[in-house]
Every structure is written in structure tokens, then in C-alpha cells.
Design an enzyme around this catalytic site. Sequence first.
Site, mmCIF file in Angstrom:
data_model
loop_
_atom_site.group_PDB
_atom_site.id
_atom_site.type_symbol
_atom_site.label_atom_id
_atom_site.label_comp_id
_atom_site.label_asym_id
_atom_site.label_seq_id
_atom_site.Cartn_x
_atom_site.Cartn_y
_atom_site.Cartn_z
ATOM 1 N N HIS A 1 71.114 39.786 4.839
ATOM 2 C CA HIS A 1 69.792 40.134 4.305
ATOM 3 C C HIS A 1 69.285 41.392 5.003
ATOM 4 C CE1 HIS A 1 65.259 39.366 4.180
ATOM 5 N NE2 HIS A 1 65.605 39.657 2.933
ATOM 6 N N HIS B 1 62.741 48.970 3.191
ATOM 7 C CA HIS B 1 62.051 47.810 2.637
ATOM 8 C C HIS B 1 60.595 48.123 2.310
ATOM 9 C CE1 HIS B 1 59.631 44.113 2.810
ATOM 10 N NE2 HIS B 1 60.686 43.542 2.227
#
Length: 267
Positions: A17, A59
Site C-alpha cells: 500500500h 497521495h
Amino acid sequence: MLKLLAENAAGVHVCGHRGHSIGAPENTIAALVATREHGGNSAEIDCVLTEDDEIVLMHDQTLDRTTNGTGLVSSQSLADIRKLDAGSWFDGRFVGERVPTLAEAIEFAKTYDFGLVVEIKGARQMDRFVRRLGAVLSETGGADHLVMISFDHVMLRDLKDALPGIRTEGITHARHADFVGVAKAARLDSVSMEHQMFVPEDGAALHKAGVAVRFHLQRPAYYDRHKALGIDLLAPVSGYIADGVIDTISGDDVGFLAALRAAAIAK
């Protein structure tokens, strides 16, 4: 080619992740390298568009948390972002790590037969993002190595119209009454589910419809805390892997995931 269904991929994928983000700065090439080193064969990464229409791994919409820069990614050029340090915030061992482009991540994936699960951030710029994504995939020939993901399933449906042949995955944080209906409505190739929202019947139904399942786990400390209280949340997971009702396990700690898969296979 990244095979989404475990039955076509000779086993369940292990996906970092944001890369192996427990041990390397997220969304960097170092995090992808660490994913492979710890037994993973794919990584979920996040992408944002720069001011000059380049897709970079990031992100957040801002640079502040994961670089020594500040401000919106969308208001700075790739050249300016290239000057930033994207590693020292995490650990001194990563001083000088740079923000990579999606094209660079794809070249990594092609070199190491690695899969990329690419989350689209910054939907306000989607027209520009889609144009650049199409160009990047054409330039790199990398479409077979990735699947595009988002919480916005309508956007993913429209992306398939704009870029025929691209594969998509819808992120969910709830147990839907009809996962197959959700997948069909947006023409998804895969669905991402949180561990606590998953039941094997849903996985089996999705597989029957030809839709893959990415199963997202927390960091090991989360399970350790529950086990100390007499709750073994991981006990059923080996069965999910062995029974083939999930296709990818993902999380921040790739070594933990790889060991979980190995233990399930060994049973």
C-alpha cells in the site's frame, strides 16, 4: 500482463500500500524496490497532476507531508517538484529520494514484471489527467502492468469510455448489498474491500461474475492488539487465500502479507 484473478495469476498477489510504506517513504521508487525485497509483486500507488500536466506519485494534493516542499502539487511544475526531497521526512536513509512520475513507475513495473494499482487523486482535473494518462500509456506501452482505481466509480466508468481497454478497480469501505451490481454498473474489473467488510460469499459471487477482489489489511500491530484481547482477526484470512475467494492482499507491511500468504499455502 498483470493478471487480476488469482486463478489466472498462479496465486494470490501481495500488494504494498503506497509501496512497502512501513519501511520506505510512500509513493517512491524506494518503496517499490522495498515491496519486491519483502516478497510483493505489486503496489498500490497514488497519482496527482502537476501544473504542466505531468502525472507524479503523490497521495496528498499538497507537497507538505511527504516532501520538503510546500503548496499544491497542481500549482508547481515537474521541474520544481524534481528538486524536492521525498525521503528525509521518513528516515535519514532516504535523503535525496525524489518524487517519481507515473511513467517511471511503469518502467519499473515493466523491468521487474510488477503490477501497479494506480489511484487517481485530484478529480477536478480529470480531463487533463485522462489526456496525459493516455499519452503515458502510449509512450510506455504500460497498460498491461496496471489497473486504475478510485472511490469514484462513475469516474472509472467514464475512464473506460475515454481509454478503451484500460482496467479499473472500485474502492469500497462498506459492505454493499450487491457487490456484483456495483461492479457491473461501473464495468469494474476488480473491487477493493476492507478486511472487516469482507465475507467469502461476496468474493465467490464476484469471481463468478469475473471480477477480482483486492483484500486490504491493516498493519500487524492492529491485529496484535486484538489478539491480546482474545480476538484473532487473522484466523479466517488463511482460508480466504487457500480457498481462492480473494486475489490480492494489500497493506503497508509487505513482509507481513507475504508471510501470511506463505502460511496459508503451506497448510
